[in-house]
Motif scaffolding. Structure first.
Motif, PDB file in Angstrom:
ATOM      1  N   MET A   1     -21.909 -59.616  31.311  1.00  0.00           N
ATOM      2  CA  MET A   1     -20.963 -58.559  30.980  1.00  0.00           C
ATOM      3  C   MET A   1     -20.685 -58.617  29.478  1.00  0.00           C
ATOM      4  O   MET A   1     -20.516 -59.681  28.912  1.00  0.00           O
ATOM      5  N   ASP A   2     -20.629 -57.443  28.858  1.00  0.00           N
ATOM      6  CA  ASP A   2     -20.311 -57.400  27.433  1.00  0.00           C
ATOM      7  C   ASP A   2     -18.807 -57.194  27.231  1.00  0.00           C
ATOM      8  O   ASP A   2     -18.061 -56.950  28.183  1.00  0.00           O
ATOM      9  N   THR A   3     -18.363 -57.293  26.003  1.00  0.00           N
ATOM     10  CA  THR A   3     -16.935 -57.227  25.686  1.00  0.00           C
ATOM     11  C   THR A   3     -16.320 -55.876  26.041  1.00  0.00           C
ATOM     12  O   THR A   3     -15.225 -55.811  26.603  1.00  0.00           O
ATOM     13  N   VAL A   4     -17.024 -54.790  25.743  1.00  0.00           N
ATOM     14  CA  VAL A   4     -16.497 -53.461  26.035  1.00  0.00           C
ATOM     15  C   VAL A   4     -16.318 -53.287  27.542  1.00  0.00           C
ATOM     16  O   VAL A   4     -15.305 -52.752  27.997  1.00  0.00           O
ATOM     17  N   SER A   5     -17.269 -53.770  28.328  1.00  0.00           N
ATOM     18  CA  SER A   5     -17.154 -53.701  29.786  1.00  0.00           C
ATOM     19  C   SER A   5     -15.995 -54.550  30.281  1.00  0.00           C
ATOM     20  O   SER A   5     -15.285 -54.162  31.212  1.00  0.00           O
ATOM     21  N   ALA A   6     -15.787 -55.697  29.656  1.00  0.00           N
ATOM     22  CA  ALA A   6     -14.676 -56.569  30.043  1.00  0.00           C
ATOM     23  C   ALA A   6     -13.338 -55.891  29.768  1.00  0.00           C
ATOM     24  O   ALA A   6     -12.420 -55.948  30.602  1.00  0.00           O
ATOM     25  N   VAL A   7     -13.208 -55.229  28.619  1.00  0.00           N
ATOM     26  CA  VAL A   7     -11.976 -54.503  28.289  1.00  0.00           C
ATOM     27  C   VAL A   7     -11.759 -53.388  29.307  1.00  0.00           C
ATOM     28  O   VAL A   7     -10.659 -53.225  29.849  1.00  0.00           O
ATOM     29  N   ARG A   8     -12.800 -52.651  29.591  1.00  0.00           N
ATOM     30  CA  ARG A   8     -12.716 -51.559  30.559  1.00  0.00           C
ATOM     31  C   ARG A   8     -12.265 -52.080  31.923  1.00  0.00           C
ATOM     32  O   ARG A   8     -11.334 -51.550  32.521  1.00  0.00           O
ATOM     33  N   ASN A   9     -12.933 -53.112  32.403  1.00  0.00           N
ATOM     34  CA  ASN A   9     -12.591 -53.674  33.715  1.00  0.00           C
ATOM     35  C   ASN A   9     -11.156 -54.172  33.754  1.00  0.00           C
ATOM     36  O   ASN A   9     -10.447 -53.972  34.736  1.00  0.00           O
ATOM     37  N   SER A  68      -6.310 -63.126  29.020  1.00  0.00           N
ATOM     38  CA  SER A  68      -6.363 -64.304  29.890  1.00  0.00           C
ATOM     39  C   SER A  68      -6.803 -63.873  31.285  1.00  0.00           C
ATOM     40  O   SER A  68      -5.991 -63.673  32.185  1.00  0.00           O
ATOM     41  N   SER A  69      -8.109 -63.699  31.435  1.00  0.00           N
ATOM     42  CA  SER A  69      -8.659 -63.259  32.711  1.00  0.00           C
ATOM     43  C   SER A  69     -10.125 -63.680  32.805  1.00  0.00           C
ATOM     44  O   SER A  69     -10.767 -63.948  31.790  1.00  0.00           O
ATOM     45  N   PRO A  70     -10.648 -63.727  34.021  1.00  0.00           N
ATOM     46  CA  PRO A  70     -12.048 -64.125  34.202  1.00  0.00           C
ATOM     47  C   PRO A  70     -13.032 -63.224  33.455  1.00  0.00           C
ATOM     48  O   PRO A  70     -14.079 -63.698  33.016  1.00  0.00           O
ATOM     49  N   GLU A  71     -12.680 -61.940  33.281  1.00  0.00           N
ATOM     50  CA  GLU A  71     -13.581 -61.039  32.552  1.00  0.00           C
ATOM     51  C   GLU A  71     -13.911 -61.583  31.161  1.00  0.00           C
ATOM     52  O   GLU A  71     -15.045 -61.498  30.716  1.00  0.00           O
TER      53      GLU A  71
END
Length: 80
Positions: A1-9, A68-71
């Protein structure tokens, strides 16, 4: 997963957790719905930390709580 996807999720998870829509989050954060949707739909490839802070303010959380999350804990290293 990339950073942008992590922010989105993370935004989507927090909206679900707080039982709010994307439009309501935009409204309580003071962002335009199009700005928030550009992050969620991948048009914004590098959302500013200031924008994420505004989203956090709308959700009533800190930046630390947002990240602070698994993403974010499981992101692959960008520099190889």
């Amino acid at each position: 997963m990339d950073t942008v996807s992590a922010v989105r999720n993370r935004i989507l998870v927090l909206c679900e957790k707080n039982n709010i829509t994307i439009n309501k989050l935009a409204n309580i954060s003071g962002l335009s719905p199009s700005s928030l949707k550009s992050i969620l739909y991948g048009k914004s490839k590098n959302p500013k930390i200031e924008t994420i802070k505004i989203i956090c303010d709308g959700l009533g959380i800190t930046l630390g709580e947002f990240f602070s999350s698994p993403e974010f804990d499981n992101l692959e290293q960008s520099i190889k």
